[in-house]
Design a protein around this motif. Structure first.
Motif, PDB file in Angstrom:
ATOM      1  N   ASP A  89     -11.744  12.510   6.513  1.00 48.02           N
ATOM      2  CA  ASP A  89     -11.815  13.720   6.972  1.00 48.02           C
ATOM      3  C   ASP A  89     -10.442  14.363   6.183  1.00 48.02           C
ATOM      4  N   ALA A  90      -9.730  13.526   5.366  1.00 45.00           N
ATOM      5  CA  ALA A  90      -8.661  14.252   4.463  1.00 45.00           C
ATOM      6  C   ALA A  90      -9.294  15.336   3.527  1.00 45.00           C
ATOM      7  N   PRO A  91      -8.594  16.248   3.042  1.00 43.61           N
ATOM      8  CA  PRO A  91      -9.116  17.078   1.907  1.00 43.61           C
ATOM      9  C   PRO A  91      -9.712  16.472   0.748  1.00 43.61           C
ATOM     10  N   LEU A  92     -10.775  17.010   0.059  1.00 44.77           N
ATOM     11  CA  LEU A  92     -11.268  16.449  -0.836  1.00 44.77           C
ATOM     12  C   LEU A  92     -10.327  16.156  -1.909  1.00 44.77           C
ATOM     13  N   ARG A  93      -9.445  17.193  -2.340  1.00 41.01           N
ATOM     14  CA  ARG A  93      -8.395  16.924  -3.314  1.00 41.01           C
ATOM     15  C   ARG A  93      -7.481  15.633  -3.159  1.00 41.01           C
ATOM     16  N   HIS A  94      -7.246  15.375  -1.776  1.00 43.96           N
ATOM     17  CA  HIS A  94      -6.207  14.347  -1.342  1.00 43.96           C
ATOM     18  C   HIS A  94      -7.115  12.920  -1.763  1.00 43.96           C
ATOM     19  N   ARG A  95      -8.420  13.041  -1.351  1.00 46.81           N
ATOM     20  CA  ARG A  95      -9.159  11.959  -1.507  1.00 46.81           C
ATOM     21  C   ARG A  95      -9.448  11.544  -3.071  1.00 46.81           C
ATOM     22  N   ALA A  96      -9.722  12.654  -3.750  1.00 42.68           N
ATOM     23  CA  ALA A  96      -9.977  12.339  -5.189  1.00 42.68           C
ATOM     24  C   ALA A  96      -8.646  11.891  -5.900  1.00 42.68           C
ATOM     25  N   GLN A  97      -7.317  12.500  -5.520  1.00 40.16           N
ATOM     26  CA  GLN A  97      -6.168  12.014  -6.121  1.00 40.16           C
ATOM     27  C   GLN A  97      -5.885  10.655  -5.675  1.00 40.16           C
ATOM     28  N   ALA A  98      -6.059  10.190  -4.317  1.00 37.43           N
ATOM     29  CA  ALA A  98      -5.860   8.847  -3.903  1.00 37.43           C
ATOM     30  C   ALA A  98      -7.069   7.699  -4.774  1.00 37.43           C
ATOM     31  N   LEU A  99      -8.230   8.218  -5.120  1.00 39.92           N
ATOM     32  CA  LEU A  99      -8.966   7.474  -6.019  1.00 39.92           C
ATOM     33  C   LEU A  99      -8.600   7.198  -7.453  1.00 39.92           C
ATOM     34  N   PHE A 100      -7.875   8.190  -7.957  1.00 41.22           N
ATOM     35  CA  PHE A 100      -7.376   7.944  -9.116  1.00 41.22           C
ATOM     36  C   PHE A 100      -6.144   7.099  -9.084  1.00 41.22           C
ATOM     37  N   ASP A 101      -5.277   7.329  -8.202  1.00 38.93           N
ATOM     38  CA  ASP A 101      -3.914   6.400  -7.932  1.00 38.93           C
ATOM     39  C   ASP A 101      -4.516   4.987  -7.744  1.00 38.93           C
ATOM     40  N   TRP A 102      -5.491   4.742  -6.958  1.00 37.85           N
ATOM     41  CA  TRP A 102      -5.967   3.512  -6.806  1.00 37.85           C
ATOM     42  C   TRP A 102      -6.490   2.816  -8.252  1.00 37.85           C
ATOM     43  N   CYS A 103      -7.047   3.542  -9.082  1.00 39.68           N
ATOM     44  CA  CYS A 103      -7.498   3.042 -10.349  1.00 39.68           C
ATOM     45  C   CYS A 103      -6.169   2.732 -11.256  1.00 39.68           C
ATOM     46  N   ARG A 104      -5.207   3.521 -11.058  1.00 38.80           N
ATOM     47  CA  ARG A 104      -4.087   3.336 -11.824  1.00 38.80           C
ATOM     48  C   ARG A 104      -3.470   2.252 -11.600  1.00 38.80           C
ATOM     49  N   SER A 105      -3.185   2.101 -10.178  1.00 35.66           N
ATOM     50  CA  SER A 105      -2.598   0.492  -9.620  1.00 35.66           C
ATOM     51  C   SER A 105      -3.677  -0.649  -9.898  1.00 35.66           C
ATOM     52  N   PHE A 106      -4.766  -0.404  -9.824  1.00 36.91           N
ATOM     53  CA  PHE A 106      -5.778  -1.520 -10.066  1.00 36.91           C
ATOM     54  C   PHE A 106      -5.315  -2.076 -11.624  1.00 36.91           C
ATOM     55  N   LEU A 107      -5.290  -1.133 -12.429  1.00 43.52           N
ATOM     56  CA  LEU A 107      -5.073  -1.435 -13.884  1.00 43.52           C
ATOM     57  C   LEU A 107      -3.824  -2.137 -13.923  1.00 43.52           C
ATOM     58  N   GLY A 108      -2.649  -1.935 -13.367  1.00 44.69           N
ATOM     59  CA  GLY A 108      -1.603  -2.441 -13.411  1.00 44.69           C
ATOM     60  C   GLY A 108      -1.593  -3.993 -12.844  1.00 44.69           C
ATOM     61  N   GLY A 109      -2.122  -4.163 -11.555  1.00 48.05           N
ATOM     62  CA  GLY A 109      -2.293  -5.344 -11.136  1.00 48.05           C
ATOM     63  C   GLY A 109      -3.275  -6.237 -11.909  1.00 48.05           C
ATOM     64  N   PHE A 110      -4.440  -5.742 -12.450  1.00 47.54           N
ATOM     65  CA  PHE A 110      -5.242  -6.298 -13.226  1.00 47.54           C
ATOM     66  C   PHE A 110      -4.555  -6.885 -14.635  1.00 47.54           C
ATOM     67  N   GLY A 111      -3.815  -6.212 -15.293  1.00 44.32           N
ATOM     68  CA  GLY A 111      -3.075  -6.563 -16.200  1.00 44.32           C
ATOM     69  C   GLY A 111      -2.138  -7.691 -16.144  1.00 44.32           C
ATOM     70  N   LEU A 112      -1.317  -7.595 -15.203  1.00 42.98           N
ATOM     71  CA  LEU A 112      -0.256  -8.505 -14.624  1.00 42.98           C
ATOM     72  C   LEU A 112      -1.194 -10.153 -14.444  1.00 42.98           C
ATOM     73  N   ALA A 113      -2.259  -9.996 -13.850  1.00 43.25           N
ATOM     74  CA  ALA A 113      -2.903 -11.084 -13.483  1.00 43.25           C
ATOM     75  C   ALA A 113      -3.743 -11.660 -14.676  1.00 43.25           C
ATOM     76  N   ALA A 114      -4.598 -10.774 -15.308  1.00 47.07           N
ATOM     77  CA  ALA A 114      -5.496 -11.225 -16.297  1.00 47.07           C
ATOM     78  C   ALA A 114      -4.702 -11.436 -17.615  1.00 47.07           C
ATOM     79  N   GLY A 115      -3.890 -10.803 -17.998  1.00 44.21           N
ATOM     80  CA  GLY A 115      -3.100 -10.769 -19.222  1.00 44.21           C
ATOM     81  C   GLY A 115      -3.779  -9.742 -20.309  1.00 44.21           C
ATOM     82  N   ALA A 116      -3.511 -10.405 -21.636  1.00 47.79           N
ATOM     83  CA  ALA A 116      -3.862  -9.273 -22.588  1.00 47.79           C
ATOM     84  C   ALA A 116      -5.296  -9.390 -23.023  1.00 47.79           C
ATOM     85  N   THR A 117      -5.916 -10.735 -22.942  1.00 46.70           N
ATOM     86  CA  THR A 117      -7.351 -10.989 -23.146  1.00 46.70           C
ATOM     87  C   THR A 117      -7.998 -11.695 -22.131  1.00 46.70           C
ATOM     88  N   PRO A 118      -8.446 -10.747 -21.221  1.00 46.04           N
ATOM     89  CA  PRO A 118      -9.205 -11.496 -20.129  1.00 46.04           C
ATOM     90  C   PRO A 118     -10.546 -11.812 -20.493  1.00 46.04           C
TER      91      PRO A 118
END
Length: 181
Positions: A89-118
């Protein structure tokens, strides 16, 4: 399966620890960490946030439940994995930004765990590049209409499947190959 806490519970637990991240960002980083092969131990928070001074989340507390539920969902053969974003029920704008934020954080966590050449498949490599594009995106003019709502739902589904694919490439695939040898 472990019940996952809701975004409000995760945000409150994050604030209690003095973390300056939203529930979506914390979940994205955790899922990236897990998908990249990072450990599923109780010390995940300090490792995934690259801050060994962070305390271990209390056993059975909100963040521990988030870790256990996320790990179980990622490894579930029924594809039950779900993103932890803003409430529906959150505004669409907030849900879209949360998705982009989720992706950005996912990449950070993935890079830390998987390294440069997963060990990525061709599809996994493409999914990682597409997640990077979403992570760089910013919410612009969004109408609160059915078309934009549908587009956001499609992006959420793509991100969900991409995370599962990357987890499969980096965690399930190597685990399966080890069990065959």
């Amino acid at each position: 399966m472990q019940e996952r806490p809701n975004p409000h519970e995760v945000a409150a637990a994050s604030r209690e620890l003095g973390l300056a991240v939203s529930a979506s960002e914390l979940h994205g980083a955790l899922c990236g960490w897990l998908a990249g092969g990072g450990g599923d131990g109780a010390d995940w928070l300090g490792r995934e946030m690259a801050n060994p001074d962070l305390p271990v989340p209390p056993r059975d507390g909100t963040l521990d439940r988030l870790r256990r539920a996320s790990a179980a969902q990622l490894g579930d053969g029924d594809f039950s994995f779900q993103l932890l974003l803003e409430e529906a029920d959150a505004p669409l704008r907030h849900r879209a930004q949360a998705l982009f934020d989720w992706c950005r954080s996912f990449l950070g966590g993935f890079g830390l765990a998987a390294g440069a050449t997963p060990p990525l498949s061709e599809e996994g490599d493409e999914a990682l590049r597409d997640l990077a594009k979403l992570a760089a995106a910013r919410v612009q003019d969004i109408e609160e209409d059915e078309e934009d709502e549908s587009a956001l739902s499609e992006l959420e589904e793509f991100v969900r499947v991409a995370a599962l694919l990357l987890h499969g490439d980096c965690v399930l695939g190597p685990r399966h190959r080890r069990s065959l040898n």
